[in-house]
Design a protein around this motif. Structure first.
Motif, PDB file in Angstrom:
ATOM      1  N   THR A  69     -18.380  16.251  59.001  1.00 12.70           N
ATOM      2  CA  THR A  69     -17.455  15.129  59.183  1.00 12.70           C
ATOM      3  C   THR A  69     -17.706  14.014  58.179  1.00 12.70           C
ATOM      4  O   THR A  69     -16.771  13.319  57.751  1.00 12.70           O
ATOM      5  CB  THR A  69     -17.603  14.571  60.615  1.00 12.70           C
ATOM      6  N   LYS A  70     -18.960  13.826  57.777  1.00 11.29           N
ATOM      7  CA  LYS A  70     -19.282  12.706  56.894  1.00 11.29           C
ATOM      8  C   LYS A  70     -18.562  12.792  55.550  1.00 11.29           C
ATOM      9  O   LYS A  70     -18.215  11.766  54.961  1.00 11.29           O
ATOM     10  CB  LYS A  70     -20.800  12.615  56.700  1.00 11.29           C
ATOM     11  N   TYR A 106     -22.588   5.922  59.268  1.00 10.90           N
ATOM     12  CA  TYR A 106     -21.239   6.482  59.264  1.00 10.90           C
ATOM     13  C   TYR A 106     -20.389   5.999  60.439  1.00 10.90           C
ATOM     14  O   TYR A 106     -19.156   6.007  60.350  1.00 10.90           O
ATOM     15  CB  TYR A 106     -21.298   8.006  59.149  1.00 10.90           C
ATOM     16  N   ALA A 158     -12.232   9.214  52.933  1.00 10.43           N
ATOM     17  CA  ALA A 158     -11.302   8.188  53.407  1.00 10.43           C
ATOM     18  C   ALA A 158     -11.705   6.806  52.904  1.00 10.43           C
ATOM     19  O   ALA A 158     -10.857   6.002  52.494  1.00 10.43           O
ATOM     20  CB  ALA A 158     -11.248   8.206  54.937  1.00 10.43           C
ATOM     21  N   VAL A 159     -13.005   6.511  52.922  1.00  8.63           N
ATOM     22  CA  VAL A 159     -13.482   5.226  52.409  1.00  8.63           C
ATOM     23  C   VAL A 159     -13.183   5.103  50.920  1.00  8.63           C
ATOM     24  O   VAL A 159     -12.720   4.055  50.447  1.00  8.63           O
ATOM     25  CB  VAL A 159     -14.987   5.067  52.686  1.00  8.63           C
ATOM     26  N   LEU A 169     -13.279   1.332  58.111  1.00  8.37           N
ATOM     27  CA  LEU A 169     -11.942   1.888  57.898  1.00  8.37           C
ATOM     28  C   LEU A 169     -10.932   1.268  58.854  1.00  8.37           C
ATOM     29  O   LEU A 169      -9.813   0.906  58.456  1.00  8.37           O
ATOM     30  CB  LEU A 169     -11.966   3.407  58.093  1.00  8.37           C
ATOM     31  N   ILE A 222      -8.198   9.102  58.985  1.00  7.49           N
ATOM     32  CA  ILE A 222      -8.765  10.296  58.365  1.00  7.49           C
ATOM     33  C   ILE A 222      -7.836  11.492  58.574  1.00  7.49           C
ATOM     34  O   ILE A 222      -7.633  12.310  57.665  1.00  7.49           O
ATOM     35  CB  ILE A 222     -10.173  10.570  58.914  1.00  7.49           C
ATOM     36  N   THR A 245     -17.132   9.117  63.921  1.00  2.00           N
ATOM     37  CA  THR A 245     -16.806   9.374  62.518  1.00  2.00           C
ATOM     38  C   THR A 245     -17.992   9.896  61.718  1.00  2.00           C
ATOM     39  O   THR A 245     -17.866  10.152  60.523  1.00  2.00           O
ATOM     40  CB  THR A 245     -16.260   8.102  61.848  1.00  2.00           C
ATOM     41  N   ALA A 299     -10.022   4.782  62.885  1.00  2.00           N
ATOM     42  CA  ALA A 299     -10.538   5.566  61.761  1.00  2.00           C
ATOM     43  C   ALA A 299     -10.178   7.037  61.878  1.00  2.00           C
ATOM     44  O   ALA A 299      -9.800   7.676  60.888  1.00  2.00           O
ATOM     45  CB  ALA A 299     -12.052   5.399  61.672  1.00  2.00           C
ATOM     46  N   GLU A 300     -10.277   7.601  63.080  1.00  2.00           N
ATOM     47  CA  GLU A 300      -9.958   9.018  63.258  1.00  2.00           C
ATOM     48  C   GLU A 300      -8.496   9.295  62.896  1.00  2.00           C
ATOM     49  O   GLU A 300      -8.178  10.335  62.328  1.00  2.00           O
ATOM     50  CB  GLU A 300     -10.235   9.437  64.702  1.00  2.00           C
ATOM     51  N   THR A 323     -15.106  11.362  56.173  1.00  2.00           N
ATOM     52  CA  THR A 323     -15.154   9.907  56.318  1.00  2.00           C
ATOM     53  C   THR A 323     -15.400   9.236  54.974  1.00  2.00           C
ATOM     54  O   THR A 323     -14.754   8.234  54.639  1.00  2.00           O
ATOM     55  CB  THR A 323     -16.250   9.524  57.330  1.00  2.00           C
ATOM     56  N   GLY A 332     -16.776   4.080  59.855  1.00  2.00           N
ATOM     57  CA  GLY A 332     -15.583   4.255  60.668  1.00  2.00           C
ATOM     58  C   GLY A 332     -15.002   2.920  61.106  1.00  2.00           C
ATOM     59  O   GLY A 332     -13.782   2.713  61.069  1.00  2.00           O
TER      60      GLY A 332
END
Length: 365
Positions: free
Chosen positions: A50-51, A158, A57-58, A165, A177, A229, A173-174, A54, A162
């Motif tokens: 998942t990282k 992380y 997205a950042v 974001l 993403i 996240t 955040a979810e 994330t 999230g």
């Protein structure tokens, strides 16, 4: 894969892509009680893979000028990281684990420190808020000064990303993403679960907790809010290969952003090993076979490894439904187990037809 199953993993499955050809395989069972077999297309809790999502997205928000990679996190989240820490810790330090913020997991699951699995059951259906987990991390002794030459892996970083974001996009955040990373990559079986239950075909996921649970206990039903996240995604091995292929081809973030993500430093993982870590990406160099990028992942009972060669021509994503199988010695160090060697051999075959890739072993969440 058969050897991994014989060594003690109930079920293992995955997908390897080489020069445009695809191999999918599975061995063992999804359920030790019924004998239901695993299959290569099953959904799986992919943990800290998942990282990478994330981090991508950042970096998209960095490209838009909404986030400064080397700007202090306190500019965005003064309520979560106040004072001097907020001024010293940058977004980059969160991404590459040089923030000095310790991992919160041991404090969210305190019984593990006294050799009891009770916290695992206590938290199975608990809905954590990111802020309370972040607070646990910030209240613990720091692992070092922000911005040091080496890092210490921490899920606290992380969860903060999230929250960052959400603050800059005005969207959970979810959800961001999902819209801008998962859908952009064309992934059809990847997402953040909204509760403890998984949709679609999946295996039961057995946690041994280094011998504290014998026999290992099924935690395939588990509220993912404890990792958010940092490690909550569910995916398939086909989707992971698709994602990393597009990321490394510059189709999720720009080439300039990808170059930043691939600037690595030594980071000490939660299991004590050292990995070469960038911004949400591991670098694994296999002699005579090349340099691979990706991430490993662990949730309670579920392990994942996904690596893609830097030229994009060779990929491996593998899932298995047992975690923390190693018993510990009197000093707390994991003892060797046949599963370790069997997985190393599997990775070697998948990555370069038999090369030793023991350093690519998955770590803790």
């Amino acid at each position: 894969m058969d050897a991994v199953h014989r060594a003690g993993i109930p079920g293992v499955y995955g997908e390897v892509r080489v020069d445009g050809r695809t191999w999918r395989g599975a061995s063992g069972v999804a359920d030790v009680t019924t004998g239901r077999p695993v299959s290569p297309d099953m959904r799986h809790r992919v943990g800290s893979v998942t990282k990478t999502f994330t981090a991508a997205a950042v970096m998209q928000q960095v490209e838009r000028g909404r986030i400064r990679l080397d700007g202090p996190i306190g500019d965005h989240l003064p309520d979560l990281v106040p004072g001097e820490r907020g001024r010293k810790i940058t977004v980059r330090m969160l991404l590459n684990h040089t923030s000095g913020l310790p991992d919160y997991v041991r404090y969210a699951f305190p019984s593990l420190a006294v050799n009891s699995p009770q916290s695992l059951d206590d938290n199975q259906f608990r809905r954590f808020r990111p802020a309370e987990l972040i607070e646990l991390g910030l209240a613990a002794p720091p692992t070092g000064e922000p911005g040091g030459p080496t890092g210490v892996y921490s899920n606290t970083n992380y969860l903060l990303l999230g929250q960052l974001l959400e603050r800059v996009t005005g969207t959970p955040a979810e959800e961001y993403i999902t819209r801008h990373v998962i859908r952009r990559a064309g992934l059809r079986h990847t997402g953040f679960p909204t509760g403890p239950y998984l949709d679609g075909p999946h295996a039961r996921m057995y946690e041994a907790a280094h011998g504290l649970l014998d026999p290992p206990r099924d935690y395939s039903v588990y509220d993912p809010s404890w990792v958010g996240t940092g490690a909550a995604l569910v995916s398939t091995m086909d989707d992971l290969n698709r994602f990393y292929a597009k990321l490394l081809d510059g189709r999720i973030v720009s080439r300039a952003s990808l170059a930043q993500m691939q600037r690595t430093i030594p980071v000490r993982a939660l299991d004590g090993t050292t990995v070469q870590y960038g911004l949400g990406l591991h670098r694994v160099t296999v002699p005579d076979c090349g340099t691979f990028w990706g991430h490993d992942g662990s949730a309670w009972g579920a392990g994942t490894m996904s690596l893609t060669r830097d030229d994009g021509k060779r990929q491996m994503s593998v899932a298995f439904n047992l975690q923390r199988w190693n018993a510990r010695d009197a000093s707390g160090n994991p003892l060797p187990h046949p599963i370790d060697d069997a997985l190393s051999t599997l990775y070697g075959e998948a990555m370069c037809d038999g090369a030793d890739t023991a350093r690519a072993q998955p770590s803790t969440p």
